[in-house]
Design a protein around this motif. Sequence first.
Motif, PDB file in Angstrom:
ATOM      1  N   GLY A  18      23.288 -13.408  18.003  1.00 36.15           N
ATOM      2  CA  GLY A  18      24.217 -13.650  16.915  1.00 36.15           C
ATOM      3  C   GLY A  18      25.674 -13.709  17.334  1.00 36.15           C
ATOM      4  N   GLY A  25      27.182 -16.011  18.979  1.00 33.50           N
ATOM      5  CA  GLY A  25      27.734 -17.357  18.839  1.00 33.50           C
ATOM      6  C   GLY A  25      27.493 -18.258  20.047  1.00 33.50           C
ATOM      7  N   LYS A  26      26.641 -17.818  20.975  1.00 27.39           N
ATOM      8  CA  LYS A  26      26.396 -18.594  22.200  1.00 27.39           C
ATOM      9  C   LYS A  26      25.805 -19.976  21.889  1.00 27.39           C
ATOM     10  CE  LYS A  26      23.530 -15.491  23.818  1.00 27.39           C
ATOM     11  NZ  LYS A  26      23.551 -14.585  22.636  1.00 27.39           N
ATOM     12  N   SER A  27      24.731 -20.004  21.094  1.00 25.05           N
ATOM     13  CA  SER A  27      24.106 -21.295  20.776  1.00 25.05           C
ATOM     14  C   SER A  27      25.068 -22.179  19.995  1.00 25.05           C
ATOM     15  CB  SER A  27      22.832 -21.085  19.958  1.00 25.05           C
ATOM     16  OG  SER A  27      21.883 -20.353  20.689  1.00 25.05           O
ATOM     17  N   THR A  28      25.832 -21.568  19.101  1.00 19.75           N
ATOM     18  CA  THR A  28      26.795 -22.332  18.302  1.00 19.75           C
ATOM     19  C   THR A  28      27.818 -23.005  19.211  1.00 19.75           C
ATOM     20  OG1 THR A  28      26.501 -20.778  16.481  1.00 19.75           O
ATOM     21  CG2 THR A  28      28.465 -22.167  16.420  1.00 19.75           C
TER      22      THR A  28
END
Length: 238
Positions: A41, A43-46
């Motif tokens: 959660g 924010g890495k993938s974002t």
Amino acid sequence: MSEALLEIEGLDAWYADSHVLFGVGLEVRQGQGVALLGRNGAGKSTLLKSVMDAGPRAVGRIELAGRPLAGLPTEKRARLGLMLVPEDRRIFPHLTVAQNLELAAHAAPRGVTALSVAEICKRFPMIAPLIERQGYQLSGGQQQLVAVARGVVARPRLMLLDEPAEGLAPLIVQELAEEVRRIREREGAALLLAEQNVSFARHCTDYVYLLDSGRVVFSGSWPEFDARPELKTRYLAV
Ligand SMILES: Nc1ncnc2c1ncn2[C@@H]1O[C@H](COP(=O)(O)OP(=O)(O)O)[C@@H](O)[C@H]1O
Ligand SMILES: [Mg+2]
């Protein structure tokens, strides 16, 4: 010092009204391996998806080799040499591994010859015995390996790998880390690797960014990261 390949400055990102990234700045140089650490959660993938314009609404400066990416759709970004291997892998279940690999060739940048299945097998010895299998016949670890190999087919300048080590057995994680490292060395490709597995990330990168709640809370070399053990307990421990 080699020049910047990917430059991100003042990046904010949203899903509908939900604000997820706040003023993120990050740089990947030509051929460099950069780890993006942070717990679930963070924010890495974002961040990886924002670089590809693949989901979140992103505002801020993102440049590839000095060229602003704003306004370019995902396929154009791929043609400029960016490749995202998403965390859900997306192996086609009713195609063979060879067909899955062949499908990735169309994303090759202009003037770049994509790697053939035979060349992929040479680079990933673990893939060769799987080549005729259907996607649905692969284990999770094999799928992850095929997803990473497929990411290499178009010979990107920058690979964006989203948690490739997640859910893999320790022995497979080690082998995958070796493969990723070799790809970087052999292809001269740069890597931005989102990971929670610190030892995997350490094995195939030279620089670290640590994200927490959508903000960069640390950036530095691995020795600099290790010199601050509180970072691990504060931002990575579950
Ligand atoms: N498609 C989505 N829609 C709404 N919120 C999302 C979506 N994907 C992720 N989020 C939220 O954005 C935040 C960052 O998520 P993500 O980038 O997936 O983190 P990480 O990859 O570091 O685990 C989390 O709060 C998550 O719940
Ligand atoms: Mg993620």
